[in-house]
Design an enzyme around this catalytic site. Structure first.
Site, short mmCIF file in Angstrom:
data_model
loop_
_atom_site.label_atom_id
_atom_site.label_comp_id
_atom_site.label_asym_id
_atom_site.label_seq_id
_atom_site.Cartn_x
_atom_site.Cartn_y
_atom_site.Cartn_z
N GLY A 52 -53.99 -9.96 -30.83
CA GLY A 52 -53.23 -10.23 -32.07
C GLY A 52 -54.20 -10.28 -33.24
O GLY A 52 -54.19 -11.22 -34.04
N ALA A 53 -55.04 -9.21 -33.36
CA ALA A 53 -56.25 -9.27 -34.19
C ALA A 53 -56.12 -8.61 -35.56
O ALA A 53 -57.11 -8.55 -36.28
CB ALA A 53 -57.40 -8.58 -33.44
N PHE A 78 -50.70 -4.41 -32.46
CA PHE A 78 -49.62 -3.43 -32.33
C PHE A 78 -49.20 -3.03 -33.73
O PHE A 78 -48.45 -3.77 -34.38
CB PHE A 78 -48.46 -4.09 -31.58
CG PHE A 78 -47.61 -3.13 -30.80
CD1 PHE A 78 -48.02 -1.83 -30.54
CD2 PHE A 78 -46.37 -3.53 -30.31
CE1 PHE A 78 -47.23 -0.96 -29.80
CE2 PHE A 78 -45.57 -2.66 -29.57
CZ PHE A 78 -46.01 -1.37 -29.32
N TYR A 229 -48.50 -24.70 -33.98
CA TYR A 229 -48.17 -25.38 -35.23
C TYR A 229 -47.31 -26.58 -34.89
O TYR A 229 -46.51 -26.52 -33.95
CB TYR A 229 -47.42 -24.43 -36.17
CG TYR A 229 -47.09 -25.05 -37.50
CD1 TYR A 229 -48.11 -25.43 -38.38
CD2 TYR A 229 -45.77 -25.29 -37.88
CE1 TYR A 229 -47.82 -26.03 -39.59
CE2 TYR A 229 -45.47 -25.89 -39.10
CZ TYR A 229 -46.50 -26.25 -39.95
OH TYR A 229 -46.21 -26.85 -41.15
N TYR A 239 -38.62 -26.03 -36.01
CA TYR A 239 -39.91 -25.63 -35.43
C TYR A 239 -40.22 -26.44 -34.17
O TYR A 239 -39.92 -26.00 -33.07
CB TYR A 239 -41.05 -25.70 -36.47
CG TYR A 239 -42.19 -24.82 -36.01
CD1 TYR A 239 -42.34 -23.52 -36.47
CD2 TYR A 239 -43.07 -25.26 -35.01
CE1 TYR A 239 -43.33 -22.68 -35.97
CE2 TYR A 239 -44.06 -24.44 -34.51
CZ TYR A 239 -44.19 -23.16 -34.99
OH TYR A 239 -45.16 -22.33 -34.48
N LYS A 248 -44.08 -23.25 -27.71
CA LYS A 248 -45.41 -23.83 -27.94
C LYS A 248 -45.72 -24.93 -26.92
O LYS A 248 -46.87 -25.10 -26.53
CB LYS A 248 -45.51 -24.37 -29.38
CG LYS A 248 -45.44 -23.29 -30.45
CD LYS A 248 -46.59 -22.29 -30.37
CE LYS A 248 -46.60 -21.32 -31.53
NZ LYS A 248 -47.60 -20.26 -31.37
#
Ligand code: NAD
Length: 403
Positions: A52-53, A78, A229, A239, A248
């Site tokens: 995920g760079a 991607f 997060y 969230y 998460k």
């Protein structure tokens, strides 16, 4: 070759094109911050994989590892490449700029533009790591994706941003119309919760690490970090206590499982780093968050506390990962980069302002203009020092730099 004057095109709030020169400047600015990172007090990472760079926290992680610590990096992402007159996505241009600069600076930087969830992508990464990046001493997992095709079942899981158990009503800003409205989000169905966990939970992170262990590519003392997060109570229903929060929680559980796997064999460990809310393509899509992100930076700037992704990640390296000691964590074992965001004085100011915002006073009470500018910056638009009347080449190559 396709040189053209590139004007921002939007569908609703989202930019559907990107500006290569604006993206290049963004990357250069981040590199300039990373280059000021003080020398590591412990061993700095030398070979780093970032999944995920190409944008947001993953891009910042790759830049901090390469220009802050001198690491060789492999970035997985991607992104859509340029196609005739159509521009590429911002993440593609960010990586092209990073690669060009890495080549100039003599830094090794390899890339895989493909689906990180697939076995094929993991196999390609393993080949590159075996030849150029062994042993790996740091793996950063920073994927944010709306969907995942499961490599074993072929099922496509779509993640949703919904509350769990009961509907959630809140004030938010409608990004297209710039109106402050009340929205009610229906609770997620059980299958939507499971799908979101399948996409944004820890299973794919575990698959990456297990594949690297099986191939014997990890260094003694290896560390792997995934990002999470928590945020303030006003965002919890959507969230922390919503579908994404469930994912998460699963990511946190995976960190514990991965530490059990890495610790005996490599003296290695897996961490969750809880990062600050920042404007990224992923975060802007979460209801309530754009309004929160129009207030938070204004309050934090007033207290000289604000940090952008590269500043956060440089702090992750300097204060947690490169100290020569076990990183300090909270009672649940998480690294907390959100300490400044979560300060009582910051949160009490934000929560006092939040209910006061209306369509009429949006631009006075909050820094909505700043949020909008930062969002457009992500796509390379409204970046200072770029002459948007000039033509730029959009058909930019993406090369590995194999110094
Ligand atoms: P982002 O949208 O900027 O970046 C997502 C990255 O994932 C991109 O590089 C993209 O190319 C890549 N990606 C998406 N699908 C992929 C696929 N199938 N295969 C390969 N690559 C793929 O997101 P971000 O906001 O930087 O989020 C990264 C992580 O940080 C997430 O876990 C997020 O929850 C966490 N985080 C974000 C914030 C925030 O405010 N933005 C705060 C704390 C934690």
């Amino acid at each position: 070759m396709s040189r053209q004057v590139i004007k921002r095109r939007s569908r609703g709030f989202i930019c559907v094109n990107a500006h290569p020169e604006g993206c290049r400047r963004n990357v250069e600015r981040q590199i300039a911050v990373a280059e000021k990172l003080p020398p590591a007090r412990g061993a700095a990472p030398r070979n780093v994989l970032v999944v995920g760079a190409s944008t947001g926290y993953g891009l910042a992680s790759r830049i901090a590892a390469a220009w802050g610590c001198g690491a060789r990096t492999l970035g997985v992402f991607f992104e859509r490449p340029p196609d005739g007159d159509k521009t590429a996505t911002a993440g593609y241009y960010n990586t092209a700029a990073l690669a060009e600069r890495a080549a100039r600076d003599g830094r090794y930087a390899a890339h895989i533009n493909g689906d990180a969830f697939s076995d094929e992508c993991k196999r390609s990464a393993i080949e590159i790591i075996r030849r150029h990046l062994t042993p790996l001493d740091l793996v950063i997992y920073s994927l944010a994706s709306p969907k995942r095709t499961h490599p074993r079942t072929g099922i496509v899981h779509n993640s949703v941003l919904k509350p769990i158990g009961r509907p959630f009503s809140s004030r938010t800003v409608e990004l297209d119309s710039e109106k402050v409205v009340d929205v009610t989000l229906p609770p997620a169905a059980e299958n939507e919760i499971a799908d979101t966990v399948a996409v944004m939970g820890g299973e794919d992170w575990r698959m990456w690490i297990e594949a690297l262990v099986a191939e014997g590519l990890l260094a003694p003392g290896v560390r792997t970090v995934a990002y999470s997060y928590i945020g303030p109570e006003l965002t919890w229903p959507i969230y922390r206590d919503g579908t994404i929060g469930r994912a998460k929680q699963n990511l946190e559980q995976t960190a514990r499982t991965l530490t059990q796997l890495l610790s005996p064999k490599f003296d290695g460990s897996a961490y969750i780093s809880v990062n600050k809310a920042v404007v990224t393509q992923a975060s802007a899509a979460i209801p309530v968050v754009p309004l929160y992100l129009s207030l938070l930076p204004k309050v934090m700037r007033g207290k000289h506390l604000d940090e952008n992704p590269i500043e956060q990640i440089c702090r992750l390296f300097s204060d947690f990962l490169s100290t020569g000691k076990t990183p300090a964590t909270d009672e649940a074992g998480r690294i907390r980069l959100d300490d400044r965001e979560m300060r009582l004085d910051v949160q009490s100011e934000v929560s006092a302002l939040f209910p006061q915002v209306t369509t009429e006073n949006l631009r006075q009470i909050s820094d909505f203009a700043g949020f909008q500018r930062e969002f457009r910056n992500l796509f390379g638009f409204e970046v200072s020092d770029v002459d948007y009347e000039q033509p730029f080449e959009t058909d930019v190559p993406l090369r590995d730099s194999s110094a």
